[in-house]
Structure formats: C-alpha cells, structure tokens
Design an enzyme around this catalytic site. Structure first.
Site, PDB file in Angstrom:
ATOM      1  N   PHE A 156       0.841  -1.203   0.000  1.00 22.44           N
ATOM      2  CA  PHE A 156       0.000   0.000   0.000  1.00 22.44           C
ATOM      3  C   PHE A 156       0.874   1.250   0.000  1.00 22.44           C
ATOM      4  CE2 PHE A 156      -3.766   2.435   1.816  1.00 22.44           C
ATOM      5  CZ  PHE A 156      -4.536   2.280   0.676  1.00 22.44           C
ATOM      6  N   ILE A 159       1.619   3.650  -5.439  1.00 21.94           N
ATOM      7  CA  ILE A 159       0.869   3.071  -6.561  1.00 21.94           C
ATOM      8  C   ILE A 159      -0.332   2.291  -6.029  1.00 21.94           C
ATOM      9  CG2 ILE A 159       0.986   1.586  -8.605  1.00 21.94           C
ATOM     10  CD1 ILE A 159       4.023   2.221  -8.731  1.00 21.94           C
ATOM     11  N   ARG A 180       3.442  -4.079   4.778  1.00 20.64           N
ATOM     12  CA  ARG A 180       4.390  -4.546   5.807  1.00 20.64           C
ATOM     13  C   ARG A 180       4.165  -3.839   7.139  1.00 20.64           C
ATOM     14  NH1 ARG A 180       9.910  -3.746   2.847  1.00 20.64           N
ATOM     15  NH2 ARG A 180       8.622  -1.980   2.240  1.00 20.64           N
ATOM     16  N   THR A 240       1.362  -5.743 -11.697  1.00 17.47           N
ATOM     17  CA  THR A 240       2.100  -4.652 -12.359  1.00 17.47           C
ATOM     18  C   THR A 240       3.347  -4.322 -11.545  1.00 17.47           C
ATOM     19  OG1 THR A 240       0.738  -3.045 -11.177  1.00 17.47           O
ATOM     20  CG2 THR A 240       0.104  -3.523 -13.452  1.00 17.47           C
ATOM     21  N   ARG A 242       6.542  -6.563 -10.069  1.00 18.96           N
ATOM     22  CA  ARG A 242       7.734  -7.134 -10.692  1.00 18.96           C
ATOM     23  C   ARG A 242       7.454  -8.606 -10.955  1.00 18.96           C
ATOM     24  NH1 ARG A 242       9.181  -2.963 -12.188  1.00 18.96           N
ATOM     25  NH2 ARG A 242      11.114  -1.846 -11.769  1.00 18.96           N
ATOM     26  N   GLU A 271      11.466 -11.494 -18.168  1.00 23.20           N
ATOM     27  CA  GLU A 271      11.193 -10.561 -19.260  1.00 23.20           C
ATOM     28  C   GLU A 271      12.479  -9.971 -19.847  1.00 23.20           C
ATOM     29  OE1 GLU A 271       8.770  -7.810 -16.744  1.00 23.20           O
ATOM     30  OE2 GLU A 271      10.037  -6.253 -17.626  1.00 23.20           O
ATOM     31  N   HIS A 289       5.158  -4.761 -20.068  1.00 25.83           N
ATOM     32  CA  HIS A 289       5.692  -3.820 -19.072  1.00 25.83           C
ATOM     33  C   HIS A 289       5.403  -2.358 -19.455  1.00 25.83           C
ATOM     34  CE1 HIS A 289       8.965  -3.524 -15.730  1.00 25.83           C
ATOM     35  NE2 HIS A 289       8.090  -2.518 -15.649  1.00 25.83           N
ATOM     36  N   GLY A 291       3.427  -0.252 -17.534  1.00 23.85           N
ATOM     37  CA  GLY A 291       2.885   0.498 -16.394  1.00 23.85           C
ATOM     38  C   GLY A 291       3.054   2.001 -16.476  1.00 23.85           C
TER      39      GLY A 291
HETATM   40  C1  DGY Z   1       9.371   1.259 -12.633  1.00 21.10           C
HETATM   41  O1  DGY Z   1       9.388   2.475 -12.563  1.00 21.10           O
HETATM   42  O2  DGY Z   1       9.796   0.544 -11.744  1.00 21.10           O
HETATM   43  C2  DGY Z   1       8.821   0.664 -13.876  1.00 21.10           C
HETATM   44  O3  DGY Z   1       8.457  -0.665 -13.689  1.00 21.10           O
HETATM   45  C3  DGY Z   1       9.829   0.779 -14.969  1.00 21.10           C
HETATM   46  O4  DGY Z   1      11.045   0.417 -14.458  1.00 21.10           O
END
Ligand code: DGY
Length: 323
Positions: A156, A159, A180, A240, A242, A271, A289, A291
């Site tokens: 949280f 993003i 956490r 979204t 990793r 990836e 990827h 995002g």
């Molecule tokens: C981030 O900002 O971490 C995006 O995934 C691109 O690296």
C-alpha cells in the site's frame, strides 16, 4: 569546472535527453541497444553517473569493478531490484529512483489489466481481429462484473493507494490491503479500505488481487502455489509490480486447473522472454511492461532523474535517494 560525465543507458524522451545534454557532459544511447555486462563494467570506470533502467542488470558481476569512477546510479524508474544495493554501497555509490511521478499512470494500467481480465477484452479483441466474430448473442464472452467487488491490494505505497482510489471511488469496490507496516486508519478511510493481518488472510476474501509491492529477493515468489491456492476459484490476480513476485509456473498450473478465474500480467519473471506456454491461456492477459508508459509519466521520470543529479552534483542530498 568540467561538467560531470554521465551515461544514459537507453533512449529517453527527447525533451529530457536535450536538457541532460545541456547540463552535463552526456553520452546518449541513440541506438537504444541494451548494454552488455562488459559495457557496464567499462561505463563504471568512465562516467561520474550512470542512468540505468529496469532492463539493465546491475548485479554483483556488473558492479565488480576495482576502482569505479561512477558515484551515482540515478535510476529511471521507481523499482530498483535490478541493482545490487550491497555492491553499490560497498563502492559508496548513491542510488536514486523516480517515485510519485508514475504512480497514477501505473495504477491506470493496473486497472486496465483488471478490467481486461474481468471483461475478457483480450479474447474479444483477438476474435474481432481474426475475423472470427459471428455476432451478438447472450452467452458470448461473458465475463465478471467489476463494480462493487472486493479488491485486495498487496503493497500500500503510492501506486497501491492510487489503485485503491480508482477502485473505491470509481468502481465502488471494497478495498482490503496488505502492507508490511500498519497503515494509519485515517489514510485507509480515504479509500474505504481496511488492512488485513497477513497476505494469507487477505487472499481468500478477494474477487481481485492486485500486486503493488517491490520486487527483489525479499518478495521473490511471494505469490507461490500455496498462496494461489488461498485465492478463490472465481478470483483474478493482477501483477504490475515485478515479475519475480509471482511464481509463474505455479500461476500457469492455477490457470490450467481453473483454481483461479484468470490473471493479468504487465511484468514477467524472465522478461522480455515470456514462457511460450503462457500464450495458450485465454484466461491470461499479458502486456509488455507498460505500467509507466505514457508521455507524461516518462518525461516526468526523466526530469526527476535530472533533479536527483543536480542535487547530487551540487552537493545536496538527492530527494529520491534510496541508500
Ligand atoms: C518502474 O518504474 O519501476 C517501472 O516498472 C519501470 O522500471
């Protein structure tokens, strides 16, 4: 005084490249070719600053340089699990990232994936493009309603909160978060959210689970076979964050045996290589990827790196230092 010498490892938005070139002795990667291990090792001896991205593997081998000239790794992106922080620290290298400026766009994309998975948008688009659409019918590509459902958010931070804002205020979703540390109840109240005691407690309660935690070894396979089994059979997983956060082989099993309803991924374990078996799953949405991939976010990320460099080379603490 000579300007600091900096290396930009990939192509960046033009406006940012232009400004970097004005203010620093800048070398751009106009071919946009990913750097090799030996390129990196050489770069660390030739440049005062290296400006990497998520596609640059700055692990122990790349950072194993006897006397590096580089004093700052000013990362273009918020996630920095591709940088070996122990080695960076051993060399006394400052590491910075670009938080805040991509939070809204990344949450927009997480919501895009959630909607695509629930409403079978990828399947529908493939059908139209292939000329296979035979017309409207009551039973055609029937998906799952999103509005009013329960969304679990793992991580949280900025993003995750933007995702909660969209889900709660836009789609009337009930939000449960896992984080956490304890989240201030006044912050939770802004999103009509409550905090679960653990991920295991969160998973069985959700129609959708969206991952917004950092990557790296600490969270590798956070969502593994056991935790996928805690999800409901009609639930969807959205990633979204990793690639390494989800154990992909276990996810494919869950999709194959319908122990969850579907998944949507913007990030992958290896990836840009994607397990070819994944292409066969219609209940899996995949994006490359994307995002933070908006003009606005990508420029803002670049200017944020510039701020960090200015701070660093003018003797101030960079605003986004992470070590
Ligand atoms: C981030 O900002 O971490 C995006 O995934 C691109 O690296």
């Amino acid at each position: 005084m000579a300007k600091p010498r900096i290396l930009v490892t990939r192509r960046w938005p033009e406006a940012v490249e232009a400004r970097l070139s004005e203010e620093f002795d800048t070398v751009l990667n106009t071919a946009d070719r990913p750097l090799s291990l030996s390129d990196f090792r050489a770069a660390l001896t030739e440049y005062d600053a290296v400006l990497p991205t998520v596609t640059d593997r700055l692990g122990p081998e790349a950072l194993e340089v006897a006397r590096p000239r580089t004093r700052i790794l000013a990362n273009y992106g918020v996630g920095y699990s591709h940088i070996d922080m122990d080695h960076a620290a051993r060399h006394g290298m400052r590491v910075t990232n670009t938080p805040d400026v991509l939070s809204e766009c990344t949450a927009d994309l997480a919501m895009t994936l959630l909607l695509m998975a629930a409403r079978r948008a990828g399947e529908g688009e493939r059908e139209v493009r292939a000329g296979r659409w035979t017309g409207w019918r009551p039973t055609h590509l029937v998906g799952t309603k999103v509005s009013g459902k329960v969304l679990g958010i793992v991580g949280f931070g900025r993003i995750g909160r933007e995702m909660a804002r969209r889900a709660h205020h836009g789609f009337g979703m009930e939000v449960i978060v896992h984080n956490r540390s304890a989240v201030d109840p006044r912050i939770l109240a802004q999103y009509g959210a409550r905090q679960a005691d653990s991920i295991d407690a969160l998973l069985p309660q959700c129609d959708f689970v969206s991952l917004h935690c950092p990557g790296g070894t600490a969270n590798r396979h956070l969502i593994d076979a056991r935790r996928l089994n805690l999800m409901r059979a009609d639930a969807y997983l959205i990633n979204t964050a990793r690639g390494e956060v989800v154990e992909e082989s276990a996810l494919l099993q869950a999709l194959a045996f319908d122990t969850i309803a579907g998944a949507a991924l913007d990030v992958f374990e290896g990836e840009p290589a994607v397990n070819p078996a994944m292409r066969d799953y219609d209940n899996l949405v995949m994006l490359p990827h994307l995002g933070s991939a908006t003009r606005e976010a990508r420029e803002a990320m670049g200017f944020r790196v510039l701020d960090n460099l200015r701070d660093f080379f003018e003797g101030r603490d960079p605003r986004d230092r992470v070590n």
